[in-house]
Motif scaffolding. Structure first.
Motif, PDB file in Angstrom:
ATOM      1  N   GLY A  43       0.832  -1.197   0.000  1.00  0.00           N
ATOM      2  CA  GLY A  43       0.000   0.000   0.000  1.00  0.00           C
ATOM      3  C   GLY A  43       0.867   1.247   0.000  1.00  0.00           C
ATOM      4  N   LEU A  44       0.220   2.391   0.106  1.00  0.00           N
ATOM      5  CA  LEU A  44       0.935   3.658   0.081  1.00  0.00           C
ATOM      6  C   LEU A  44       1.316   4.082   1.496  1.00  0.00           C
ATOM      7  CD1 LEU A  44      -0.888   3.637  -2.555  1.00  0.00           C
ATOM      8  CD2 LEU A  44      -0.518   6.089  -2.563  1.00  0.00           C
ATOM      9  N   PHE A  90       3.882   9.109  -5.367  1.00  0.00           N
ATOM     10  CA  PHE A  90       2.657   9.808  -5.737  1.00  0.00           C
ATOM     11  C   PHE A  90       2.562  11.128  -4.986  1.00  0.00           C
ATOM     12  CE2 PHE A  90       0.532   6.601  -8.202  1.00  0.00           C
ATOM     13  CZ  PHE A  90       1.046   5.401  -7.726  1.00  0.00           C
ATOM     14  N   GLY A 105      -1.704  12.353  -8.172  1.00  0.00           N
ATOM     15  CA  GLY A 105      -1.074  12.400  -9.477  1.00  0.00           C
ATOM     16  C   GLY A 105      -0.904  11.004 -10.028  1.00  0.00           C
ATOM     17  N   PRO A 106      -0.452  10.882 -11.288  1.00  0.00           N
ATOM     18  CA  PRO A 106      -0.326   9.566 -11.921  1.00  0.00           C
ATOM     19  C   PRO A 106       0.845   8.753 -11.413  1.00  0.00           C
ATOM     20  CG  PRO A 106       0.448  11.268 -13.398  1.00  0.00           C
ATOM     21  CD  PRO A 106      -0.156  11.971 -12.231  1.00  0.00           C
TER      22      PRO A 106
ATOM     23  N   TYR B  33     -11.992   5.950   2.475  1.00  0.00           N
ATOM     24  CA  TYR B  33     -11.969   6.102   1.015  1.00  0.00           C
ATOM     25  C   TYR B  33     -11.760   4.756   0.349  1.00  0.00           C
ATOM     26  CZ  TYR B  33     -10.131  10.499   2.924  1.00  0.00           C
ATOM     27  OH  TYR B  33      -9.922  11.625   3.674  1.00  0.00           O
ATOM     28  N   TYR B  35     -10.138   3.632  -3.382  1.00  0.00           N
ATOM     29  CA  TYR B  35      -9.470   4.024  -4.607  1.00  0.00           C
ATOM     30  C   TYR B  35      -9.248   2.788  -5.466  1.00  0.00           C
ATOM     31  CZ  TYR B  35      -8.148   8.432  -2.357  1.00  0.00           C
ATOM     32  OH  TYR B  35      -8.160   9.645  -1.728  1.00  0.00           O
ATOM     33  N   GLN B  37      -6.452   1.603  -8.500  1.00  0.00           N
ATOM     34  CA  GLN B  37      -5.176   1.975  -9.080  1.00  0.00           C
ATOM     35  C   GLN B  37      -4.970   1.204 -10.367  1.00  0.00           C
ATOM     36  OE1 GLN B  37      -1.591   0.823  -6.942  1.00  0.00           O
ATOM     37  NE2 GLN B  37      -0.548   2.681  -7.617  1.00  0.00           N
ATOM     38  N   GLY B  40      -0.221   3.467 -14.630  1.00  0.00           N
ATOM     39  CA  GLY B  40      -0.018   4.768 -15.267  1.00  0.00           C
ATOM     40  C   GLY B  40      -1.103   5.784 -15.015  1.00  0.00           C
ATOM     41  N   MET B  41      -2.075   5.438 -14.204  1.00  0.00           N
ATOM     42  CA  MET B  41      -3.218   6.342 -13.982  1.00  0.00           C
ATOM     43  C   MET B  41      -3.268   6.870 -12.567  1.00  0.00           C
ATOM     44  SD  MET B  41      -4.662   6.387 -16.909  1.00  0.00           S
ATOM     45  CE  MET B  41      -6.290   7.044 -16.615  1.00  0.00           C
ATOM     46  N   GLY B  42      -2.352   6.482 -11.727  1.00  0.00           N
ATOM     47  CA  GLY B  42      -2.432   6.921 -10.349  1.00  0.00           C
ATOM     48  C   GLY B  42      -3.616   6.290  -9.660  1.00  0.00           C
ATOM     49  N   LEU B  43      -4.101   6.939  -8.629  1.00  0.00           N
ATOM     50  CA  LEU B  43      -5.243   6.435  -7.886  1.00  0.00           C
ATOM     51  C   LEU B  43      -6.462   7.274  -8.216  1.00  0.00           C
ATOM     52  CD1 LEU B  43      -2.604   5.848  -5.993  1.00  0.00           C
ATOM     53  CD2 LEU B  43      -4.348   5.154  -4.371  1.00  0.00           C
ATOM     54  N   LEU B  45     -10.435   8.038  -7.073  1.00  0.00           N
ATOM     55  CA  LEU B  45     -11.355   7.887  -5.960  1.00  0.00           C
ATOM     56  C   LEU B  45     -12.682   7.316  -6.446  1.00  0.00           C
ATOM     57  CD1 LEU B  45     -11.810   8.473  -2.912  1.00  0.00           C
ATOM     58  CD2 LEU B  45     -12.745  10.683  -3.614  1.00  0.00           C
ATOM     59  N   PHE B  90      -7.586   0.016  -3.263  1.00  0.00           N
ATOM     60  CA  PHE B  90      -7.035   0.422  -1.977  1.00  0.00           C
ATOM     61  C   PHE B  90      -8.092   1.118  -1.146  1.00  0.00           C
ATOM     62  CE2 PHE B  90      -2.639  -0.599  -2.157  1.00  0.00           C
ATOM     63  CZ  PHE B  90      -2.284  -0.550  -3.494  1.00  0.00           C
ATOM     64  N   PHE B 103      -3.216   3.660   4.385  1.00  0.00           N
ATOM     65  CA  PHE B 103      -3.714   2.790   3.336  1.00  0.00           C
ATOM     66  C   PHE B 103      -3.656   1.334   3.752  1.00  0.00           C
ATOM     67  CE2 PHE B 103      -4.397   5.338  -0.466  1.00  0.00           C
ATOM     68  CZ  PHE B 103      -3.880   6.550  -0.061  1.00  0.00           C
ATOM     69  N   GLY B 104      -4.611   0.563   3.246  1.00  0.00           N
ATOM     70  CA  GLY B 104      -4.536  -0.879   3.356  1.00  0.00           C
ATOM     71  C   GLY B 104      -3.546  -1.434   2.349  1.00  0.00           C
ATOM     72  N   GLN B 105      -3.358  -2.746   2.381  1.00  0.00           N
ATOM     73  CA  GLN B 105      -2.367  -3.383   1.521  1.00  0.00           C
ATOM     74  C   GLN B 105      -2.874  -3.592   0.092  1.00  0.00           C
ATOM     75  OE1 GLN B 105       1.005  -4.304   2.555  1.00  0.00           O
ATOM     76  NE2 GLN B 105       0.226  -2.683   3.883  1.00  0.00           N
TER      77      GLN B 105
END
Lengths: 114, 112
Positions: A43-44, A90, A105-106, B33, B35, B37, B40-43, B45, B90, B103-105
């Motif tokens: 995760g982040l 990120f 961001g990406p 939240y 998300y 992923q 190449g697109m990020g996260l 929501l 996520f 964040f979770g895993q």
């Protein structure tokens, strides 16, 4: 609404070299700014954040970032990288009002080479 | 410290099947939240919640539903799985607007 641009999708760098990962944002309201790191299959994790006060923010693992309001930027820097810094980074922004959410961001993939 | 716990970690679904991704946090955070992923697109929501009983759509809510009956839990429901929902999901929580998100895993979902 907010948006985040990370200009570099990939950044290769040799070990012990300095690195800068760029982040620019746009927002119609005041924002909080964050950098997160994602190691493979994890995760982040939060590296650092800017809420207010000093525009130079220091985070974990030797990273720092500088908030530049006039340029709407929040670039991440490290003076000397290690192999273990290889990860996806990120940048994220969040409005300071109730109910505002993170906009990410990406991502920038940092690859540290031996 | 458990933090944010997501289950399952991996799942393969057939087109049209349904499932619920579970998310629980033990930090008494108000904000939660979901998300997705994509490479190449990020996260992006999907849905968020600012407290028990309060949910709202994010950027990409179509094909998903959520509920928040307790502070701790924030499940994400996929009713009719589609290949476009193949992604890593996520869950995250934060105490307030300026607080960091935990964040979770992640849950890696493949729809075939």
């Amino acid at each position: 609404a907010q948006s985040v641009t990370q200009l570099d999708s990939q950044v290769p760098v040799f070990e012990e070299a300095p690195v800068e990962l760029r982040c620019n944002y746009s927002s119609s309201v005041s924002v909080y700014l964050f950098w997160y790191v994602q190691y493979p299959n994890q995760g982040l994790q939060l590296l650092l954040k800017y809420l207010s006060g000093s525009t130079l923010v220091k985070g974990i693992n030797g990273f720092e970032a500088e908030f530049n309001k006039s340029q709407t930027s929040f670039h991440l820097r490290k003076p000397s990288v290690h192999i273990s810094d290889t990860a996806e980074y990120f940048c994220a922004v969040r409005g300071d009002n109730y109910g505002q959410n993170f906009v990410f961001g990406p991502g920038t993939r940092l690859s540290v080479l031996p | 410290n458990a933090g944010v716990t997501q289950t399952p970690k991996f799942r393969i679904l057939k087109i049209g099947q349904s499932m619920t991704l579970q998310c629980a946090q033990d930090m008494n955070h108000n904000y939660m939240y979901w998300y997705r992923q994509d490479p190449g697109m990020g996260l992006k929501l999907i849905y968020y919640s600012v407290g028990a009983g309060i949910t709202d759509k994010g950027e990409v809510p179509n094909g998903y539903n959520v509920s928040r009956s307790t502070t701790e839990d924030f499940p994400l429901r996929l009713e009719l799985a589609a290949p476009s929902q193949t992604s890593v999901y996520f869950c995250a929580s934060s105490p307030n607007a300026g607080g960091k998100a935990f964040f979770g895993q992640g849950t890696r979902l493949t729809v075939v």
